[in-house]
Design a protein around this motif. Sequence first.
Motif, PDB file in Angstrom:
ATOM      1  N   ASP A 196      65.040  72.635  67.493  1.00 13.31           N
ATOM      2  CA  ASP A 196      66.145  73.461  66.982  1.00 13.31           C
ATOM      3  C   ASP A 196      67.469  72.705  67.061  1.00 13.31           C
ATOM      4  O   ASP A 196      68.323  72.824  66.182  1.00 13.31           O
ATOM      5  CB  ASP A 196      66.248  74.762  67.777  1.00 13.31           C
ATOM      6  N   LYS A 197      67.599  71.928  68.125  1.00 10.01           N
ATOM      7  CA  LYS A 197      68.833  71.143  68.303  1.00 10.01           C
ATOM      8  C   LYS A 197      68.979  70.115  67.180  1.00 10.01           C
ATOM      9  O   LYS A 197      70.067  69.924  66.620  1.00 10.01           O
ATOM     10  CB  LYS A 197      68.807  70.449  69.661  1.00 10.01           C
ATOM     11  N   LEU A 198      67.867  69.460  66.843  1.00 13.69           N
ATOM     12  CA  LEU A 198      67.904  68.467  65.761  1.00 13.69           C
ATOM     13  C   LEU A 198      68.187  69.116  64.414  1.00 13.69           C
ATOM     14  O   LEU A 198      68.923  68.570  63.593  1.00 13.69           O
ATOM     15  CB  LEU A 198      66.595  67.684  65.716  1.00 13.69           C
ATOM     16  N   TYR A 199      67.568  70.287  64.173  1.00 12.42           N
ATOM     17  CA  TYR A 199      67.872  71.007  62.928  1.00 12.42           C
ATOM     18  C   TYR A 199      69.361  71.329  62.849  1.00 12.42           C
ATOM     19  O   TYR A 199      70.000  71.199  61.800  1.00 12.42           O
ATOM     20  CB  TYR A 199      67.074  72.310  62.849  1.00 12.42           C
ATOM     21  N   GLY A 200      69.924  71.764  63.994  1.00 13.21           N
ATOM     22  CA  GLY A 200      71.343  72.111  64.015  1.00 13.21           C
ATOM     23  C   GLY A 200      72.239  70.911  63.753  1.00 13.21           C
ATOM     24  O   GLY A 200      73.217  71.005  62.994  1.00 13.21           O
ATOM     25  N   VAL A 201      71.898  69.768  64.360  1.00 14.80           N
ATOM     26  CA  VAL A 201      72.680  68.547  64.159  1.00 14.80           C
ATOM     27  C   VAL A 201      72.597  68.099  62.695  1.00 14.80           C
ATOM     28  O   VAL A 201      73.608  67.719  62.090  1.00 14.80           O
ATOM     29  CB  VAL A 201      72.177  67.423  65.100  1.00 14.80           C
ATOM     30  N   CYS A 243      80.885  64.552  65.245  1.00 18.04           N
ATOM     31  CA  CYS A 243      79.989  65.222  66.188  1.00 18.04           C
ATOM     32  C   CYS A 243      80.517  65.172  67.622  1.00 18.04           C
ATOM     33  O   CYS A 243      80.208  66.046  68.435  1.00 18.04           O
ATOM     34  CB  CYS A 243      78.594  64.611  66.108  1.00 18.04           C
ATOM     35  N   SER A 260      63.256  74.101  71.666  1.00 17.94           N
ATOM     36  CA  SER A 260      64.718  73.995  71.706  1.00 17.94           C
ATOM     37  C   SER A 260      65.203  72.632  71.216  1.00 17.94           C
ATOM     38  O   SER A 260      66.241  72.538  70.556  1.00 17.94           O
ATOM     39  CB  SER A 260      65.234  74.262  73.128  1.00 17.94           C
ATOM     40  N   PHE A 261      64.449  71.573  71.542  1.00 17.22           N
ATOM     41  CA  PHE A 261      64.878  70.244  71.100  1.00 17.22           C
ATOM     42  C   PHE A 261      64.805  70.138  69.580  1.00 17.22           C
ATOM     43  O   PHE A 261      65.711  69.591  68.940  1.00 17.22           O
ATOM     44  CB  PHE A 261      64.010  69.165  71.744  1.00 17.22           C
ATOM     45  N   THR A 265      71.371  62.341  71.038  1.00 22.19           N
ATOM     46  CA  THR A 265      70.848  63.359  70.113  1.00 22.19           C
ATOM     47  C   THR A 265      71.015  62.893  68.670  1.00 22.19           C
ATOM     48  O   THR A 265      70.106  63.061  67.838  1.00 22.19           O
ATOM     49  CB  THR A 265      71.571  64.699  70.321  1.00 22.19           C
ATOM     50  N   ILE A 291      78.462  66.854  70.679  1.00 19.96           N
ATOM     51  CA  ILE A 291      77.085  66.389  70.457  1.00 19.96           C
ATOM     52  C   ILE A 291      76.999  64.938  70.906  1.00 19.96           C
ATOM     53  O   ILE A 291      77.771  64.083  70.460  1.00 19.96           O
ATOM     54  CB  ILE A 291      76.694  66.513  68.971  1.00 19.96           C
ATOM     55  N   GLN A 307      65.237  82.440  75.890  1.00 20.62           N
ATOM     56  CA  GLN A 307      65.607  81.052  76.153  1.00 20.62           C
ATOM     57  C   GLN A 307      64.476  80.316  76.857  1.00 20.62           C
ATOM     58  O   GLN A 307      64.204  79.147  76.580  1.00 20.62           O
ATOM     59  CB  GLN A 307      66.879  80.999  77.005  1.00 20.62           C
TER      60      GLN A 307
END
Length: 597
Positions: free
Chosen positions: A109-114, A167, A106-107, A176, A172, A99
């Motif tokens: 990755d967060k956008l990819y996840g969203v 979301c 991480s940011f 984001t 979310i 982590q």
Amino acid sequence: MIPNEIIDQILDKTDIVEIISGYVPMKRAGQNFKGRCPFHEEKTPSFIVSPAKQIYHCFGCSAGGNVISFLMKHERMEFLDALTMLADKANIALPRQSQADRGKSSFADKLYGVNNMACDLYRENLTKEDGKTAYRYFIQRGITESTIKHFRLGYAADSWQGVINHCKSKNIDLETLQKAGLVLQREDKKNWYDRFRNRIIFPIFDLRNRVLGFGARTMGTDLPKYMNSPETHIYTKGKHLYGLNFSKEYIRKQDYVIIVEGYFDLILPFQNDIRNIVATLGTALTPAQVQGIKRFTKNAIMIYDSDKAGEAATLRGLDLLIAEEMNVRIALLPKGRDPDSFVRKEARPGFMKLLKESKDLFDYKLGVLTAKFQKNSPQGKARIVGEMLPTLAKIKNAVLKAGYLKKMSEELSIDEKAVRAELEKVKPEFRASLAPYSISLETVKEHKKSPASLAEITLLAIALDDAEYLEKIKEELGGENFKDESIAAIFKKITELRKEGKKVNPSHLICHLKGAGTSEIISEAVSMNQIIRDKEKALNDCVKRIKGDSQKLTLHNLQSEIKKAENAFDTNKINRLIAEYSELIKEFKKNGTSVKG
């Protein structure tokens, strides 16, 4: 963030000659391989790849490094992307990051996840009652259910807050969603709303099948017809090609790519088993996109819409592809057709016939220009030549270029010498236009190292080749006498590795250091070993040179200090500095070092 041990394993299992040969034609030259450098223009090959050292080096422009450096420079890849590509090829799993290590990514990755979550929502919307119209629209366009699933096509509901509400239930936040390009804020800053509403959705993927953004098309006559995600932290429009994640292996296998403009222009041919195809996301082709294609092939067939806009886009793309040394042909569609509608009517056999009848770059562009200008008038000939030459100037193969120049002079009944004279006027402009993407000849000619830095690199070459000399260099110079900070850092790292009882591998060493120009310095040092005949003499000469330069610098500083003391009428300081100066001169003479310069 990846342990050096893992990086070293990947490098050990990767054949640099095999990788680079996929981009540069190479011929064996003794123990090494030689070819023309891909990073600057040259007639005589000066680009060397050493399979023993797993290093490449260009004696013309000094580009050099290991296989990771090559991919990063040639393909404009990030370090991790290049490493991941080689790890996959070597069948080595990269460790999951902790982590703490994931802080910077991480940011993203967060956008990819969203984006992935939104993609699933859009896909699910097609199965709902208010998504039936969108589903029927795809079917009416000839898109099958399996193709809809394959490309993860979807529908943005006719709702101001469909994505927002979905979301919110997943915790979310709106900020984001905004940074992912999925929502917008009203001018009064009070309310938010979905960017895409009542439109069919085309997810845009990167080569690792992550959702970067979306394209959205109206199903009616609303304007604009297409909307796209804005540029975000993870999505830069001109860098990516639609469908490349699906088509890359087909392109590699068939060794050519079909380039189209729009989403449907790719999807319908792909569905008809024409899978070596990419789309430019509705924009003009960019250098970054061409670099993406070159990872898989150097052969391209462009097939854009048959209208004036398509013709203009083809001509722009043609020049870019040629500048990147791609082999280009152009397939001509019947008037009023695009690849999408053509495939729906003619199916795969008709499309393949169209590709087979494609024209080479010369015939295509000359045909466009002769239809535009009167080729029988002097003014018309001048306009045609003026627009043809910038394209021909970008062709790096001298034989091919000469053939086209001769053909043009014959087609237009112009003296070939006159055409060549006009070509000479184009060259400076051509080279300037390439400046952002390659090293110019002028840069190469100006690239000269000082004798001091050459001496330091020679010592590095000796130390890399023979561990026994490392201690002698340290005894003679330590680390304080190296003017080049990168070379000093490399020597320090080599010393650390030796203390740990580890073998110094030049290819590994590049990835252990982060200094600017480190890979070029190490590759040059490795290459220099081939021309050092007497290591002992070379070492002594270089040590003497470096010490002499260090003494001269001290002498120069003393002269400056004496001058300052004289201006300040500080007699005591003047006498002390002159004494130091005299002692240094004696030491120079004792060592046989010239005090001139």
